[in-house]
Design a protein around this motif. Sequence first.
Motif, PDB file in Angstrom:
ATOM      1  N   GLY A 383       0.833  -1.196   0.000  1.00 58.65           N
ATOM      2  CA  GLY A 383       0.000   0.000   0.000  1.00 58.65           C
ATOM      3  C   GLY A 383       0.864   1.241   0.000  1.00 58.65           C
ATOM      4  O   GLY A 383       1.524   1.559   0.976  1.00 58.65           O
ATOM      5  N   GLU A 384       0.922   1.933  -1.117  1.00 58.49           N
ATOM      6  CA  GLU A 384       1.801   3.086  -1.223  1.00 58.49           C
ATOM      7  C   GLU A 384       1.202   4.298  -0.530  1.00 58.49           C
ATOM      8  O   GLU A 384       0.002   4.537  -0.614  1.00 58.49           O
ATOM      9  N   PRO A 385       2.023   5.098   0.147  1.00 53.50           N
ATOM     10  CA  PRO A 385       1.530   6.356   0.715  1.00 53.50           C
ATOM     11  C   PRO A 385       0.917   7.219  -0.382  1.00 53.50           C
ATOM     12  O   PRO A 385       1.401   7.252  -1.510  1.00 53.50           O
ATOM     13  N   GLY A 386      -0.151   7.893  -0.027  1.00 53.18           N
ATOM     14  CA  GLY A 386      -0.842   8.700  -1.014  1.00 53.18           C
ATOM     15  C   GLY A 386      -1.946   7.936  -1.716  1.00 53.18           C
ATOM     16  O   GLY A 386      -2.505   8.414  -2.694  1.00 53.18           O
ATOM     17  N   THR A 387      -2.280   6.723  -1.222  1.00 52.74           N
ATOM     18  CA  THR A 387      -3.395   5.964  -1.774  1.00 52.74           C
ATOM     19  C   THR A 387      -4.667   6.398  -1.057  1.00 52.74           C
ATOM     20  O   THR A 387      -4.764   6.266   0.157  1.00 52.74           O
ATOM     21  N   CYS A 388      -5.632   6.913  -1.802  1.00 52.09           N
ATOM     22  CA  CYS A 388      -6.852   7.452  -1.211  1.00 52.09           C
ATOM     23  C   CYS A 388      -8.041   6.565  -1.542  1.00 52.09           C
ATOM     24  O   CYS A 388      -8.068   5.901  -2.582  1.00 52.09           O
ATOM     25  N   ASP A 400      -5.936   8.610  -7.492  1.00 50.27           N
ATOM     26  CA  ASP A 400      -5.844  10.055  -7.669  1.00 50.27           C
ATOM     27  C   ASP A 400      -6.525  10.729  -6.491  1.00 50.27           C
ATOM     28  O   ASP A 400      -7.742  10.750  -6.386  1.00 50.27           O
ATOM     29  N   CYS A 401      -5.740  11.295  -5.587  1.00 48.32           N
ATOM     30  CA  CYS A 401      -6.295  11.888  -4.365  1.00 48.32           C
ATOM     31  C   CYS A 401      -6.985  13.222  -4.619  1.00 48.32           C
ATOM     32  O   CYS A 401      -7.495  13.838  -3.682  1.00 48.32           O
ATOM     33  N   THR A 402      -6.993  13.691  -5.876  1.00 49.54           N
ATOM     34  CA  THR A 402      -7.739  14.909  -6.160  1.00 49.54           C
ATOM     35  C   THR A 402      -9.239  14.625  -6.135  1.00 49.54           C
ATOM     36  O   THR A 402     -10.045  15.537  -6.012  1.00 49.54           O
ATOM     37  N   VAL A 403      -9.609  13.338  -6.256  1.00 50.25           N
ATOM     38  CA  VAL A 403     -11.014  12.950  -6.146  1.00 50.25           C
ATOM     39  C   VAL A 403     -11.413  12.976  -4.678  1.00 50.25           C
ATOM     40  O   VAL A 403     -10.619  12.619  -3.806  1.00 50.25           O
ATOM     41  N   GLU A 404     -12.636  13.408  -4.377  1.00 50.28           N
ATOM     42  CA  GLU A 404     -13.093  13.414  -2.987  1.00 50.28           C
ATOM     43  C   GLU A 404     -12.984  12.009  -2.400  1.00 50.28           C
ATOM     44  O   GLU A 404     -13.371  11.028  -3.022  1.00 50.28           O
ATOM     45  N   SER A 474      -8.321   9.800   8.563  1.00 50.20           N
ATOM     46  CA  SER A 474      -9.619  10.242   8.068  1.00 50.20           C
ATOM     47  C   SER A 474      -9.895  11.583   8.730  1.00 50.20           C
ATOM     48  O   SER A 474      -9.169  12.003   9.637  1.00 50.20           O
ATOM     49  N   LYS A 475     -10.949  12.266   8.295  1.00 48.51           N
ATOM     50  CA  LYS A 475     -11.293  13.556   8.883  1.00 48.51           C
ATOM     51  C   LYS A 475     -11.943  13.354  10.254  1.00 48.51           C
ATOM     52  O   LYS A 475     -12.788  12.489  10.432  1.00 48.51           O
ATOM     53  N   GLU A 476     -11.559  14.154  11.226  1.00 48.22           N
ATOM     54  CA  GLU A 476     -12.116  14.089  12.568  1.00 48.22           C
ATOM     55  C   GLU A 476     -13.616  14.376  12.562  1.00 48.22           C
ATOM     56  O   GLU A 476     -14.385  13.764  13.317  1.00 48.22           O
ATOM     57  N   ASP A 477     -14.040  15.288  11.678  1.00 45.48           N
ATOM     58  CA  ASP A 477     -15.455  15.652  11.633  1.00 45.48           C
ATOM     59  C   ASP A 477     -16.240  14.784  10.655  1.00 45.48           C
ATOM     60  O   ASP A 477     -17.398  15.064  10.354  1.00 45.48           O
ATOM     61  N   ARG A 478     -15.620  13.740  10.127  1.00 41.64           N
ATOM     62  CA  ARG A 478     -16.264  12.737   9.287  1.00 41.64           C
ATOM     63  C   ARG A 478     -16.651  13.256   7.904  1.00 41.64           C
ATOM     64  O   ARG A 478     -17.441  12.640   7.210  1.00 41.64           O
ATOM     65  N   THR A 479     -16.127  14.408   7.489  1.00 39.58           N
ATOM     66  CA  THR A 479     -16.369  14.898   6.134  1.00 39.58           C
ATOM     67  C   THR A 479     -15.293  14.342   5.211  1.00 39.58           C
ATOM     68  O   THR A 479     -14.308  13.759   5.660  1.00 39.58           O
ATOM     69  N   ARG A 480     -15.491  14.537   3.921  1.00 42.00           N
ATOM     70  CA  ARG A 480     -14.530  14.026   2.941  1.00 42.00           C
ATOM     71  C   ARG A 480     -13.373  14.988   2.726  1.00 42.00           C
ATOM     72  O   ARG A 480     -13.480  16.183   2.969  1.00 42.00           O
ATOM     73  N   MET A 481     -12.284  14.396   2.238  1.00 41.85           N
ATOM     74  CA  MET A 481     -11.074  15.179   1.953  1.00 41.85           C
ATOM     75  C   MET A 481     -10.902  15.302   0.446  1.00 41.85           C
ATOM     76  O   MET A 481     -11.375  14.477  -0.327  1.00 41.85           O
ATOM     77  N   LYS A 486      -0.581  14.631   2.465  1.00 39.13           N
ATOM     78  CA  LYS A 486       0.854  14.883   2.409  1.00 39.13           C
ATOM     79  C   LYS A 486       1.198  16.103   1.580  1.00 39.13           C
ATOM     80  O   LYS A 486       2.360  16.482   1.426  1.00 39.13           O
ATOM     81  N   GLY A 487       0.132  16.715   0.974  1.00 35.81           N
ATOM     82  CA  GLY A 487       0.352  17.939   0.204  1.00 35.81           C
ATOM     83  C   GLY A 487       0.808  17.694  -1.198  1.00 35.81           C
ATOM     84  O   GLY A 487       1.262  18.617  -1.876  1.00 35.81           O
ATOM     85  N   ASN A 488       0.679  16.439  -1.671  1.00 32.72           N
ATOM     86  CA  ASN A 488       1.106  16.107  -3.051  1.00 32.72           C
ATOM     87  C   ASN A 488       0.029  16.491  -4.062  1.00 32.72           C
ATOM     88  O   ASN A 488      -1.141  16.501  -3.741  1.00 32.72           O
TER      89      ASN A 488
END
Length: 488
Positions: A383-388, A400-404, A474-481, A486-488
């Motif tokens: 599992g590579e870092p940056g896998t969403c 692609d972490c640009t997807v919600e 994951s988000k503390e408030d349970r919303t999506r990211m 990592k800021g990539n």
Amino acid sequence: MDRGDHLGAGRYRVLEELGRGGMGVVWLAEDLTIGRRVAIKELLLPHNIAPQERQVFEERVMREARTAGRLNDPAIVTVHDVVREHGSTFLVMELIDAKNLSDVVAQHGPIPVDQVLSIAEQLLSALEAAHRANIVHRDVKPSNVMLDANGRVKLTDFGIAQSIEDPKLTSSGTLIGSPTYISPERLLGQEASPASDLWALGATLFFAVEGYGAYERPSTPAAIQAIMNERVQLRRAHGPLANLIMGLLDPDPRTRLNGGQVRYLIDQARQHATAGVQQGPVPTTKPMPKNKRGAVIAVVAVVLIVALGAVLVFSGVFESKQKQEAAGPQTSGQQPSENPTSESSTSAKSTPPPATAGGNRAATTKTYGEDGEITNLQVVMSGEPGTCFIGLDLNEPKFDCTVEHDTEIFGQFQLNRDSGDYPGEQSMVKEAEAECKSQFDGLAGKDKLKLWTLIPTKTAWEDLRRRKALCVVSKEDRTRMTGSVKGN
């Protein structure tokens, strides 16, 4: 043939058309001699087919009649007669007042677990009867599984079934069967076998319990590529039912579940369902299969092999916060409900639950593996870092972490680099929590994030690809990211 026509020297009167398929038309008819209704399957071939090919197909239909006539099982459709008239061949069969599994799922969605187990048991009985007669079905799929209102199951269409004793009727290199239900070894050019029927049974059960085909893709090459390279992801099935499906879908026929093992897991899953408990992990009769990519390239010359990257598939990792607060922390082995909410509502309202503390393990650290707190985990490579992932259970990886998305593996590292020996849980916990916390502290916006640490069990450690700790947020408030943490 039209309504009102007669066949079999006037014995059968055609009443109406029931349906059409790739090789024929099924008619409702009346047996005037006995006074019962029957189904008549008419072989339907293109007009431009070569005469020698027409003969092959006609022989296939005749073989279907011989095949079905040799089998005796309540879950196999009975063939009463064979008629050749008007330049066509007709099979007179038992009339089944039922819908096929494909239509049932299309109309009503995934099948309840208890009914899936009944379907599995009856289909297994039919296949075992065929296999004892040295007959391989070769086309087990949802559209060939009939379900009546009383829960009875019938396996239809032995038209492409091949008796091990019979000569081949197909051209060299020709694959017969529905592409998304053809086992990996058959795609590799091996002969159909009882094991390949069991793989197709697993794919059919996946469809029944999940509501969609495990390997449905936009094209046949894409479906073949998925069968050869991808590991299925279960959402609704847990515990022994998940082990049953995954064991049947083992890409290696040598280690795939056999009939006895399938019956054992059906019984285990039924006991859990009858007891009214959530299905947790049970020991399988053999280790869960590993993805076998080595033999893929030679076969899938017709497929553009895409470098898919490394994937981690998790099932049953997270559960709704509301349920947590009502029921308290989970104990090891419990899984989410068999009837999860929709993806959108789960994403908006769920958050990962605390793990059951073990030893000096913090509540935010869980073990993964077949015998761990996180079960139904298949490590394809790493599992590579940056896998969403969409969904808090990580069922649908999004590279692609640009997807919600709801969760992200933002870090991983090898454990016990020095010797490779199993370091023990306490040592791994100490190392993993410290390293993940260190990486977590370097994240922007960490105050709005929730950190989870995953470590392998001793059994999972035996797989070299699983000797790593994973850092998940994951988000503390349970919303999506949106975007990688990592800021990539």
